[in-house]
Design a protein around this motif. Structure first.
Motif, PDB file in Angstrom:
ATOM      1  N   ALA A 391       0.826  -1.209   0.000  1.00  0.00           N
ATOM      2  CA  ALA A 391       0.000   0.000   0.000  1.00  0.00           C
ATOM      3  C   ALA A 391       0.858   1.256   0.000  1.00  0.00           C
ATOM      4  CB  ALA A 391      -0.931  -0.013   1.220  1.00  0.00           C
ATOM      5  N   MET A 392       1.974   1.236   0.715  1.00  0.00           N
ATOM      6  CA  MET A 392       2.897   2.375   0.709  1.00  0.00           C
ATOM      7  C   MET A 392       3.475   2.598  -0.681  1.00  0.00           C
ATOM      8  SD  MET A 392       5.023   2.069   4.297  1.00  0.00           S
ATOM      9  CE  MET A 392       4.342   2.807   5.793  1.00  0.00           C
ATOM     10  N   ARG A 393       3.876   1.524  -1.305  1.00  0.00           N
ATOM     11  CA  ARG A 393       4.446   1.634  -2.654  1.00  0.00           C
ATOM     12  C   ARG A 393       3.443   2.255  -3.615  1.00  0.00           C
ATOM     13  NH1 ARG A 393       4.392  -3.782  -4.540  1.00  0.00           N
ATOM     14  NH2 ARG A 393       2.295  -3.165  -5.220  1.00  0.00           N
ATOM     15  N   ASP A 394       2.180   1.850  -3.523  1.00  0.00           N
ATOM     16  CA  ASP A 394       1.172   2.357  -4.450  1.00  0.00           C
ATOM     17  C   ASP A 394       0.641   3.723  -4.021  1.00  0.00           C
ATOM     18  OD1 ASP A 394       1.485   0.010  -5.856  1.00  0.00           O
ATOM     19  OD2 ASP A 394      -0.173  -1.001  -4.834  1.00  0.00           O
ATOM     20  N   GLY A 395       0.648   4.006  -2.734  1.00  0.00           N
ATOM     21  CA  GLY A 395       0.162   5.300  -2.266  1.00  0.00           C
ATOM     22  C   GLY A 395       1.144   6.423  -2.516  1.00  0.00           C
ATOM     23  N   GLY A 428       3.548   6.757   9.868  1.00  0.00           N
ATOM     24  CA  GLY A 428       3.471   8.165  10.259  1.00  0.00           C
ATOM     25  C   GLY A 428       3.410   9.088   9.071  1.00  0.00           C
ATOM     26  N   VAL A 429       3.248  10.356   9.379  1.00  0.00           N
ATOM     27  CA  VAL A 429       3.142  11.383   8.340  1.00  0.00           C
ATOM     28  C   VAL A 429       4.278  12.385   8.426  1.00  0.00           C
ATOM     29  CG1 VAL A 429       0.630  11.188   8.173  1.00  0.00           C
ATOM     30  CG2 VAL A 429       1.629  12.748   9.834  1.00  0.00           C
ATOM     31  N   ARG A 449      -0.867  13.752   1.905  1.00  0.00           N
ATOM     32  CA  ARG A 449      -1.770  13.184   0.896  1.00  0.00           C
ATOM     33  C   ARG A 449      -1.388  11.741   0.571  1.00  0.00           C
ATOM     34  NH1 ARG A 449      -0.459  16.161  -3.065  1.00  0.00           N
ATOM     35  NH2 ARG A 449       0.841  14.567  -4.060  1.00  0.00           N
ATOM     36  N   ASN A 450      -0.095  11.485   0.436  1.00  0.00           N
ATOM     37  CA  ASN A 450       0.350  10.134   0.122  1.00  0.00           C
ATOM     38  C   ASN A 450       0.109   9.169   1.281  1.00  0.00           C
ATOM     39  OD1 ASN A 450       1.215  10.970  -2.404  1.00  0.00           O
ATOM     40  ND2 ASN A 450       3.317  11.354  -1.724  1.00  0.00           N
ATOM     41  N   ALA A 451       0.235   9.664   2.510  1.00  0.00           N
ATOM     42  CA  ALA A 451      -0.031   8.825   3.678  1.00  0.00           C
ATOM     43  C   ALA A 451      -1.510   8.442   3.728  1.00  0.00           C
ATOM     44  CB  ALA A 451       0.381   9.542   4.955  1.00  0.00           C
TER      45      ALA A 451
END
Length: 469
Positions: A391-395, A428-429, A449-451
């Motif tokens: 999800a991090m990679r795609d976000g 975290g952000v 926004r990405n987080a």
């Protein structure tokens, strides 16, 4: 975990919902930043109540939760209660897992207002960042949860079967004194298969980080006495050791010549670290020209995997009140960060042994106000870790980095104790320029926004999973 038979969700729609909802999320974040909710007794405690009420209203307005409550728990060993926390819950349906989302709504005191370029509780946007106390730590964590729930619920609609519990604490910056009791009081409501702790940071403003190790902490107060009353420095100086001399001499034994910790019994962890240059350290930490880094080994190993000792407070005669007097006593507060794998208790015992053994001139030492916390090492083999990394990679559009963090989140040990089967995900952000706890704290808007996109994707993907029977 297995994929469930549910209508497919367009992840493009999820990301569009995040983008569309971003202005509202930032507006709501600004409203939270304007509330100066600090858990220290010296500050107006009604502001924490306002803050909790505002968070509860945001949770209610998502329309997702079955129940939203503002609760307090007793502080063990006292007749006091902790600060107000928000607990929002919805039950899982059709065999879906449950996720617990954590953040905190209390903030650090602003410190000297003169050091802020704009007022600390007036959210201000400049150069792609939102400035204000709590803008990053950790009201942005709250809004990442709220905004991701909004986006997932908008797209998934009635097919949202995922169980969600949201716990927004009100005293994290003040030591989470009622945290363990809150977990015990509300254990069934908080029980989850995965726990997201949104109170850490990222590799940089464009690269996400999953925190897989945290140092522990050992903080305590030490009083050093050499005299039963103050004496004239001219009459007795040179023969009588004053408390300041003894304190300075004693504290200097805590470090080697290179600044590394010189306390037998405080351990180090052996682990590889990513490349990180001295130039990056200087930029992110604000190291002055001519001042050199301390310690040995790679820079990140010093921050992530080795102990540190810092004197964070001292009570002695002020410069303004200085006189030619031998001080009878000096009190200091020492904060140690403990390498992952060693308990806070073990580290504290090593420090106390060292200080007693090295007390000069027979100085009398008294220890009090001991506060301990254990470090944390994540088992990265679980399904939730893999799901979060994806999800991090795609976000973010960038592969995440596994991070160690030099700071401490002691309450994670309480989560591990109460929910040993849950997978804990520390996200975290913040980015390295967020300056949490410092003047001019800020949030990088693109990182936020990405987080949110990351967490919305995580919720949608968990909603497509079924727990094994």
């Amino acid at each position: 975990m297995t994929s469930a038979e549910i209508p497919p969700v367009s992840e493009t729609d999820i990301l569009e919902a995040v983008a569309t909802g971003n202005p509202a999320a930032l507006s709501d974040l600004g409203h939270l930043v304007r509330i100066p909710g600090m858990a220290w007794p010296a500050f107006d405690q009604t502001q924490l109540e306002r803050s909790a009420e505002a968070v509860a209203a945001l949770a209610t307005d998502t329309g997702v939760f079955d129940e939203v409550r503002i609760l307090r728990a007793d502080i063990p060993g006292t007749d006091e209660q902790g600060q107000p926390a928000v607990l929002a819950t919805r039950a899982a349906r059709n065999g879906r897992p449950t996720i617990l989302l954590y953040a905190h709504h209390d903030v650090q005191p602003p410190g000297d207002d003169a050091l802020w370029e704009t007022p600390p509780f007036e959210p201000t946007v400049r150069d792609g960042r939102l400035y204000g106390r709590g803008a990053a730590d950790d009201k942005a964590g709250i809004m990442a949860h709220i905004a991701s729930i909004r986006a997932a619920a908008e797209v998934i609609g009635d097919d949202l079967d995922l169980g969600i519990a949201m716990f927004i604490e009100g005293e994290e910056e003040y030591g989470s004194r009622s945290f363990a009791q809150f977990l015990s009081d509300n254990k069934e409501a908080l029980r989850a298969d995965a726990i997201v702790v949104a109170d850490s940071g990222n590799w940089d403003s464009t690269t996400p980080g999953l925190t897989v190790s945290l140092r522990g902490n050992a903080r305590f107060t030490m009083r050093v006495r050499t005299l039963d009353h103050a004496s004239h420095s001219g009459m007795f100086g040179g023969a009588v050791p004053d408390a300041m001399m003894a304190t300075v001499t004693l504290l200097s034994t805590l470090w080697n010549a290179d600044g590394s910790v010189a306390v037998d019994g405080m351990t180090e962890r052996e682990a590889a670290t990513p490349e990180y240059t001295e130039e990056t350290l200087r930029d992110e930490a604000g190291l002055l020209p001519g001042t050199t880094p301390i310690g040995g080994g790679t820079i990140l190993s010093r921050i992530w995997n080795k102990p540190s000792v810092t004197v964070i407070g001292i009570d002695a005669t002020s410069v303004a009140a200085a006189s030619n007097t031998l001080l009878p006593e000096v009190t200091v507060v020492i904060s140690a960060r403990v390498a992952p794998g060693q308990t806070g208790q073990e580290a504290y015992e090593a420090l106390e042994r060292h200080l007693r053994a090295h007390a000069p001139f027979g100085a009398e030492l008294t220890f009090s106000d001991v506060d301990l916390g254990n470090g944390f090492l994540v088992d990265t083999s679980g399904w939730a870790v893999a799901l979060t990394r994806d999800a991090m990679r795609d976000g973010y559009g960038v592969a995440p980095v596994d991070l160690g963090v030099g700071g401490s989140i002691p309450f994670i040990a309480d989560l591990v104790r109460e929910f040993p089967e849950a997978q804990i995900l520390v996200t975290g952000v913040e980015d390295p320029h967020s300056r949490a706890h410092s003047p001019n704290e800020s949030l990088h808007l693109d990182t936020f926004r990405n987080a949110v996109a990351t967490e919305a994707l995580l919720l949608a993907r968990m909603n497509a999973l079924t727990l094994p029977q």
